[in-house]
Design an enzyme around this catalytic site. Sequence first.
Site, PDB file in Angstrom:
ATOM      1  N   ASN A 100       0.891  -1.261   0.111  1.00 27.11           N
ATOM      2  CA  ASN A 100      -0.052  -0.145   0.008  1.00 27.11           C
ATOM      3  C   ASN A 100       0.692   1.201  -0.026  1.00 27.11           C
ATOM      4  O   ASN A 100       0.953   2.152   1.114  1.00 27.11           O
ATOM      5  CB  ASN A 100      -0.863  -0.007   1.163  1.00 27.11           C
ATOM      6  CG  ASN A 100      -1.736  -1.158   1.163  1.00 27.11           C
ATOM      7  OD1 ASN A 100      -1.133  -2.164   1.647  1.00 27.11           O
ATOM      8  ND2 ASN A 100      -2.943  -1.215   0.958  1.00 27.11           N
ATOM      9  N   ASP A 310       1.655  -5.270  12.789  1.00 24.77           N
ATOM     10  CA  ASP A 310       0.862  -4.367  11.721  1.00 24.77           C
ATOM     11  C   ASP A 310       1.279  -2.932  12.098  1.00 24.77           C
ATOM     12  O   ASP A 310       0.606  -2.086  12.269  1.00 24.77           O
ATOM     13  CB  ASP A 310      -0.562  -4.640  12.300  1.00 24.77           C
ATOM     14  CG  ASP A 310      -1.460  -3.927  11.441  1.00 24.77           C
ATOM     15  OD1 ASP A 310      -1.385  -3.656  10.160  1.00 24.77           O
ATOM     16  OD2 ASP A 310      -2.587  -3.358  11.771  1.00 24.77           O
TER      17      ASP A 310
END
Lengths: 428, 211
Positions: A100, A310
């Site tokens: 991303n 994460d």
Amino acid sequence: MKKQYFINANIVDPYNSINENGGLIVGENGKIEAIGKKVNTNNLPTREKPIDLKGKYIFPGLVDMRVFVGEPGYEYKENFRTLSNAALSGGVTSVVTMPNTDPVIDNVSIVDFLKRRGRDKSKINIFPCASLTQNIEGTNMTEFGLLANKGIIAFTDGVKTIQNTSLMSRIMNSAKDLGCLIMQHAEDYHLAKNGMINSGIIATKLGLSGIPDIAERIIIERDLALLEKIKCRYHISQLSSASAVEVIKDRKNEVKFTCGVSINNLSLNENDIGDFKTFLKLSPPLRKEEDREALVQGLKDKTIDVIVSDHKPEDEESKRLTFAQAATGASGIETLLSLSLELYHNGSVKLETIIQALTSNPAKILNINKGNLTIGNDADFCIVDLDKPWIVKKENLISKSKNTSIEDKKLQGKVTNTFVKGQELFKI
Amino acid sequence: MTLNAMHPDIIVIRHQDSGACNLLSQKVNCAVLNAGDGRREHPTQALLDALTIINRKKKIEGLKIAICGDILHSRVARSNIYLLTMLGAEVNIVAPSNLMPKEIEKFGVNTFTDMKKGLMDCDIVMMLRLQNERMTSSFLSSNREYYEYYGLTPDKLDFAKPDAIIMHPGPMNRGIEIDTRLADDINKSVIKEQVELGVAVRMACLKIFCE
């Protein structure tokens, strides 16, 4: 490089079923020469001066399967240099980076750029992911085969989910044909629409739209139904709810797949959001304490394979906004191990299970020879003072962005040294 | 911050995002008055509603109050639930499931999807505006069906106490959540009085924070 001798360490290497007091010899080539209880003062050459670790722990370098790096496009949030320094301070020596970025990692030409930057700027091992769909739009597949040939380790749309079931089945077919690993972020968009935190009393109190746990479960059940017919390498990036753990537990005997959980969901719950703390706006969201407990139980009984940080660096300007407008995600690679150790110190999960979920399990899923201390392998490892108390302060974080989800938290256990290919690249 | 440079005594803020006034209050040096915070709270509305109820019923404790309509998107509902339950009223929440916030019963209220049951023996019927601007997908099939089941009409009002009063924070969608005759019925509706007391309550708030 000089040969290095470490003695009197507690070595935990789940891959080789080592959990004992002993030593480690790193050769001049940066490879592991010997390990375990047989390495002690009695059988070392007398001219060598070994380093006495006095009972500190040695773990294989951590393999973090879910990391966002700002290159290309968001270098002001994190670049490869700052990421690798942050990772090293947390004992992480290998990372899987998410696609991303801007532009998205979705074609062969950009992979070359990524590999070059990773090689030149990073001190740790970078394993880049490419997106499942072009520009992460969820419509057209990327070239799995060509990208894999270029060194892409897995495919995922990162923070996005494949909504279209027909496309998902085609993705699985291609992944099966080409032997590629696909990783899904499980969230049904219609159910989660405009959602910011877990659906429930906290969302109602704060007046925020909720994301129900069923949004996660439905995508997981759909994908597992497809997977029954199309047997490909499939991994669910992060679970967040008790309901998802239940599904996984039921299906793991029938279908072959793996799943992970973010350390945030293992350590925090929705109550921690308090008075609109945007640093705790996460995806998947923090849920109820019962959900957190189910995730811990899932880790303990090995329903869940992997713990990830994460790690999603966001600058202050992206977070100092109303909850609706603030960016999602927390910086976490530096605190991944220490926060995971909380589960060991409070008696929830065995140390070996935690280390397995941070080292050999992700390596096995990714099919890479990392996360272990096998003789002849690169000496990627960290030395940890398991009891050292410390407090998380954002001004002490090394990552370029300071959006930690656990500011001021008291932790027990800290990485004191990290080695990559035998070289000491971090030291307290 | 530029707002601080103006040296205000009070900042009054109304914002579409829940939590905006919390964020502002952390950054400025003056009093911040919440004039409507996303769908979370609207404290001055609750104060003026409580004042209106006290004017008419001389008390709040022991009254049975129904709050009906689009609870999900309503900051007025949340503030009124906090204040009225705190002051000892029994609060019934009436809404279709699609407009009922999750776990709202944990606020100490009774929930009803059948409006007639929810209005039973109530002293106060508080209607809320259907916030179509906040509805991003299909919450309801149509306004006419909503009116049929959740609009305040004389036959539904008959289930409340004979001396029940009707309230609405305005602006009203006449013919959707409330029958226009009831809205204007001077014997039952106190809606104009709410508006009038709203000015008084807000003057009082400004006065307190200026001193």
